[in-house]
Design a protein around this motif. Structure first.
Motif, short mmCIF file in Angstrom:
data_model
loop_
_atom_site.label_atom_id
_atom_site.label_comp_id
_atom_site.label_asym_id
_atom_site.label_seq_id
_atom_site.Cartn_x
_atom_site.Cartn_y
_atom_site.Cartn_z
N ARG A 137 62.34 -16.00 -73.08
CA ARG A 137 62.21 -16.21 -71.64
C ARG A 137 62.52 -14.97 -70.83
NH1 ARG A 137 61.53 -21.65 -70.57
NH2 ARG A 137 60.62 -20.76 -68.69
N ALA A 138 61.70 -14.73 -69.82
CA ALA A 138 62.03 -13.71 -68.83
C ALA A 138 63.14 -14.25 -67.92
CB ALA A 138 60.80 -13.35 -68.01
N MET A 139 64.02 -13.36 -67.51
CA MET A 139 65.17 -13.75 -66.70
C MET A 139 65.22 -12.90 -65.44
SD MET A 139 66.64 -16.15 -68.50
CE MET A 139 68.22 -16.27 -67.64
N GLY A 140 65.91 -13.42 -64.44
CA GLY A 140 66.02 -12.66 -63.20
C GLY A 140 67.36 -12.84 -62.52
N TRP A 141 67.69 -11.84 -61.72
CA TRP A 141 68.84 -11.93 -60.82
C TRP A 141 68.31 -11.94 -59.38
CZ3 TRP A 141 73.79 -12.92 -61.91
CH2 TRP A 141 74.25 -12.70 -63.20
N TYR A 142 68.85 -12.86 -58.60
CA TYR A 142 68.51 -12.98 -57.19
C TYR A 142 69.81 -12.91 -56.39
CZ TYR A 142 63.85 -14.71 -58.45
OH TYR A 142 62.58 -14.83 -58.94
N ARG A 143 69.67 -12.71 -55.09
CA ARG A 143 70.86 -12.74 -54.24
C ARG A 143 70.50 -13.35 -52.88
NH1 ARG A 143 71.73 -6.21 -53.29
NH2 ARG A 143 69.88 -5.86 -51.96
N GLN A 144 71.53 -13.92 -52.27
CA GLN A 144 71.35 -14.50 -50.94
C GLN A 144 72.54 -14.15 -50.08
OE1 GLN A 144 70.52 -18.72 -50.89
NE2 GLN A 144 69.60 -18.57 -48.86
N ALA A 145 72.28 -13.40 -49.02
CA ALA A 145 73.31 -13.04 -48.06
C ALA A 145 73.34 -14.09 -46.95
CB ALA A 145 73.00 -11.66 -47.47
N PRO A 146 74.46 -14.21 -46.25
CA PRO A 146 74.58 -15.21 -45.18
C PRO A 146 73.47 -15.05 -44.15
CG PRO A 146 76.72 -14.28 -45.68
CD PRO A 146 75.72 -13.47 -46.46
N GLY A 147 72.80 -16.16 -43.85
CA GLY A 147 71.75 -16.15 -42.86
C GLY A 147 70.44 -15.54 -43.30
N LYS A 148 70.34 -15.19 -44.57
CA LYS A 148 69.12 -14.57 -45.07
C LYS A 148 68.52 -15.40 -46.20
CE LYS A 148 70.22 -9.79 -43.86
NZ LYS A 148 70.29 -8.38 -44.35
N GLN A 149 67.24 -15.14 -46.48
CA GLN A 149 66.59 -15.83 -47.58
C GLN A 149 67.01 -15.22 -48.91
OE1 GLN A 149 62.34 -15.76 -46.89
NE2 GLN A 149 62.43 -17.67 -45.74
N VAL B 62 65.96 -18.51 -64.73
CA VAL B 62 64.94 -18.42 -65.77
C VAL B 62 63.61 -18.32 -65.04
CG1 VAL B 62 63.91 -19.52 -67.78
CG2 VAL B 62 66.34 -19.88 -67.28
N LEU B 63 62.96 -17.18 -65.13
CA LEU B 63 61.77 -16.95 -64.33
C LEU B 63 60.72 -18.04 -64.56
CD1 LEU B 63 61.20 -13.10 -64.35
CD2 LEU B 63 62.52 -14.53 -62.78
N GLY B 64 60.12 -18.45 -63.46
CA GLY B 64 59.08 -19.46 -63.53
C GLY B 64 59.62 -20.88 -63.57
N THR B 65 60.90 -21.03 -63.38
CA THR B 65 61.51 -22.37 -63.37
C THR B 65 62.41 -22.51 -62.15
OG1 THR B 65 63.62 -21.94 -64.50
CG2 THR B 65 61.66 -22.14 -65.89
N LEU B 66 62.86 -23.72 -61.95
CA LEU B 66 63.81 -24.01 -60.87
C LEU B 66 65.23 -24.09 -61.39
CD1 LEU B 66 61.73 -26.67 -58.88
CD2 LEU B 66 62.04 -24.24 -58.35
N SER B 67 65.45 -23.45 -62.54
CA SER B 67 66.79 -23.47 -63.14
C SER B 67 67.62 -22.32 -62.58
CB SER B 67 66.67 -23.34 -64.66
OG SER B 67 65.95 -24.44 -65.20
N TRP B 68 68.70 -22.68 -61.88
CA TRP B 68 69.58 -21.69 -61.26
C TRP B 68 71.02 -21.95 -61.68
CZ3 TRP B 68 67.44 -17.90 -58.29
CH2 TRP B 68 66.15 -18.12 -57.82
#
Length: 113
Positions: free
Chosen positions: A32-44, A97-103
């Motif tokens: 599986r391809a994997m990813g890191w995302y981030r969310q700051a306050p008030g941002k997407q 997990v890229l391509g999924t809604l697993s967070w």
């Protein structure tokens, strides 16, 4: 059932470093391809870095040269090494997990100026 557990966040001064880890279970991690995302306050939520099953990385422009994504298939873990941190890197960081809604539940990174 997919489970992702992030760790390694914290408070650091600008210019410092942190290493995030994400332990995965319930998937054939090495495929599986994997990813890191981030969310700051008030941002997407935004994509920070991804890594293919073969280990090829990709980064958003704002972190190129500072962050490194890697994976250890033997440990079912993906990492994000973050160097030269800036206050604008402050956010909750999530693995996916890229391509999924697993967070995962996320880990807070706070960079003070």
């Amino acid at each position: 059932q997919v489970q992702l557990v992030e760790s390694g966040g914290g408070l650091v001064q600008a210019g410092g470093s942190l290493r995030l880890s994400c332990a995965a279970s319930g998937i054939t991690f090495r495929l599986r391809a994997m990813g890191w995302y981030r969310q700051a306050p008030g941002k997407q939520r935004e994509r920070v870095a991804t890594i293919t099953s073969a280990g090829s990385p990709n980064y958003t422009d704002s972190v190129k040269g500072r962050f490194t994504i890697s994976r250890d298939n033997a440990k079912n873990t993906v990492y994000l090494q973050m160097n030269s941190l800036k206050p604008e890197d402050t956010a909750v960081y999530y693995c996916n997990v890229l391509g999924t809604l697993s967070w995962g539940q996320g880990t807070q990174v706070t960079v003070s100026s």
